[in-house]
Structures are given as structure tokens and as C-alpha cells.
Design an enzyme around this catalytic site. Structure first.
Site, short mmCIF file in Angstrom:
data_model
loop_
_atom_site.label_atom_id
_atom_site.label_comp_id
_atom_site.label_asym_id
_atom_site.label_seq_id
_atom_site.Cartn_x
_atom_site.Cartn_y
_atom_site.Cartn_z
N GLU A 79 0.86 -1.18 0.00
CA GLU A 79 0.00 0.00 0.00
C GLU A 79 0.90 1.23 0.00
OE1 GLU A 79 -2.55 2.33 -0.51
OE2 GLU A 79 -3.69 0.57 0.14
N ASP B 154 4.60 0.47 -4.78
CA ASP B 154 3.66 -0.09 -5.75
C ASP B 154 3.79 -1.61 -5.84
OD1 ASP B 154 1.73 0.17 -8.02
OD2 ASP B 154 3.38 -0.83 -9.02
N ASP C 14 -10.54 -0.51 -7.37
CA ASP C 14 -11.36 0.49 -8.06
C ASP C 14 -11.99 -0.13 -9.30
OD1 ASP C 14 -12.08 2.78 -9.84
OD2 ASP C 14 -11.24 3.93 -8.17
N ASP D 88 -17.77 -5.30 -5.52
CA ASP D 88 -19.21 -5.06 -5.46
C ASP D 88 -19.72 -4.52 -6.80
OD1 ASP D 88 -18.12 -2.54 -5.42
OD2 ASP D 88 -19.43 -1.75 -3.84
N THR E 209 -17.48 -5.89 5.62
CA THR E 209 -17.24 -4.53 6.10
C THR E 209 -18.57 -3.80 6.31
OG1 THR E 209 -17.17 -3.49 3.92
CG2 THR E 209 -15.13 -4.49 4.73
N PHE F 206 -19.60 -1.01 5.00
CA PHE F 206 -20.19 -0.55 3.75
C PHE F 206 -20.78 -1.71 2.96
CE2 PHE F 206 -17.10 2.97 4.51
CZ PHE F 206 -18.04 3.98 4.63
#
Length: 256
Positions: A110, A137, A160, A196, A234, A236
Site C-alpha cells: 500500500e 507499488d 477500483d 461489489d 465490512t 459498507f
């Protein structure tokens, strides 16, 4: 299921996924016509608690990036199954899994500094000893620090989705990276992705199935797996499920 975060250019999918900052070139052994990124550019402030963890806990748990093979035993102080996580965001999921699986070593990649500080803080507060972090990276880490057949597993959670069609090429799960990851897996080792975004989930199945070294761990017609018990839900994700949104897990294993 994507919470708004006005302080950042990109919005994390959940509280654990924050992808981060600077472009790198594709490794020499991976044919690819464009730059590979394992992150997107983000902004965000490091809190005083996170900075304190970086200063005080970082020297013990952060492994400096260096373009030569990682000595796992020296880094962790023991020999144990090795799990790589690409983009751990704020680290809550990583900490949870590391506590649940103390027999495994977890290496998180990260570059987002607040996330690094957050995971270091969690590891210190919960006395988690089987986590190490490389703040660099992931593509370069995998290409230059990880040798063939060294990994027992790879976790890629809620990358993403780049939902606009013209941006799909920026998605993390692409054939060149999957080929590289497969070469670093031991026979029987796994790649576990979660998203998701349904269209991205189908693409994940397609890309992973296209790598000859891998086979789907699921026999379901759609190629998706049940959520493994070790991956927590999680806040969310839980909210999204209440709203009728889906989450898809994809697990492939290396043949042999």
C-alpha cells in the site's frame, strides 16, 4: 456502495480499500503496451495517531522496498505460509484476517500513507505479529521482490472498478498482472478477489480463467465462490447488502 469522500480524488469501495499514488512501468518479463498501475492517485491527511504508528511501529513492521528478492524468514522472524495483499486501504480487513490466521504471514502492499499508518496502529493495539508492510507499488514488489513459487495466496479486495467503459483498461485485474501473480504462487496457492461491481466480477472470472496456470476453485456455473469465512463483511458491504447490492468473491488456484 461507494461512500463519498470529498477529500480524495477517488472514492474507496469500503472502509478498507484505498488505492494510492504513483505510476510504474510494466516489469520487463510482462508484455504490456501501457503502464501498469496497482493504484489510483489519492489525497488524504495522515492523522497524528497514524504518524505516531509510522514513527514508532513502522521500523518493526515496514519492510523497505528494494529490487532484490525478499527474505521472508528474516522479515517475519519465522517460516510460514505467505499471503500477499494488494491495496489494503485502512487495514481493518487485513488486521482481522491476520488475527484469524496466526499461522500465516501477511505482506501488505500500500502506498497511501494514512492507510499504512492505520494498519500499523491496529497491529500495535491488537498485538498482531504476522503482518509486514511494503509502502511501494505492488507491481514492482511482485516483479522484483517476490520469487517464483513463493506465495501461498494473494488477496485483492474491492479494487477500483473504473466503471466507465473507456476507463476499464485501468482496472487492476488484467492478464499481465495475473500472469505475473500466477508465476509467484506455489502450486495449489490461490488468488482471492472481491468486488461489489458485477460487471468487474465477471471480468475477473474471465481474466483469471484465461491464465493457463490457474483453475477456478468454484464449480458454480457463474464462476463465483461463496465468501470465505476469513474475509469479514465490512460496514459498507453490510449496508450495501441491506440495499440489495451484491458482492462477488472470485477464487482461483494454481494448478499442480
Amino acid at each position: 456502495m461507494h461512500p463519498q469522500d470529498a477529500s480524495t480524488e477517488q472514492t474507496p469501495v469500503d472502509d478498507d480499500q484505498v488505492e494510492s499514488s504513483q505510476p510504474v512501468h510494466a516489469p520487463e518479463d510482462v508484455a504490456h503496451p501501457r503502464r501498469i498501475r496497482s493504484f489510483v492517485r489519492r489525497a488524504g491527511r495522515t492523522s497524528s495517531g497514524q504518524q505516531r504508528a509510522i514513527d514508532e511501529v513502522g521500523p518493526r513492521l515496514i519492510v523497505p522496498y528494494a529490487p532484490h528478492p525478499l527474505d521472508w524468514e528474516a522479515a517475519f522472524g519465522r517460516k510460514a505460509p505467505a499471503i500477499l495483499e494488494i491495496g489494503f486501504g485502512m487495514g481493518e480487513t487485513t488486521a482481522h484476517i491476520a488475527q484469524l490466521r496466526p499461522q500465516d504471514n501477511f505482506l501488505g502492499c500500500e502506498v497511501h500513507e494514512p492507510g499504512v499508518g492505520a494498519l500499523l496502529k491496529l497491529a500495535d493495539e491488537r498485538e498482531i505479529g504476522n503482518i509486514r508492510i511494503i509502502q511501494h507499488d505492488a507491481v514492482e514488489v511482485v516483479a522484483h521482490m517476490l520469487t517464483e513459487d513463493c506465495l501461498d495466496g494473494v488477496h485483492i479486495y474491492f479494487p477500483d472498478p473504473w466503471h466507465k467503459k473507456r476507463h476499464n483498461k485501468r482496472r487492476l485485474v488484467q492478464p499481465p498482472l495475473v500472469k505475473l501473480l500466477a508465476s509467484r504462487l506455489k502450486p495449489g496457492g490461490y488468488i482471492h478477489c472481491a468486488t461489489d461491481w458485477e460487471e468487474y466480477a465477471h471480468q475477473m472470472v474471465e481474466v483469471l480463467a484465461g491464465e493457463p496456470a490457474l483453475e477456478n476453485a468454484s464449480s458454480a456455473a457463474d464462476g463465483f465462490s461463496e465468501r470465505p469465512e476469513y474475509r469479514p463483511i465490512t460496514k459498507f458491504e453490510r449496508r450495501g447488502v441491506r440495499l440489495g447490492h451484491g458482492v462477488w468473491d472470485v477464487v482461483f488456484r494454481k494448478r499442480g
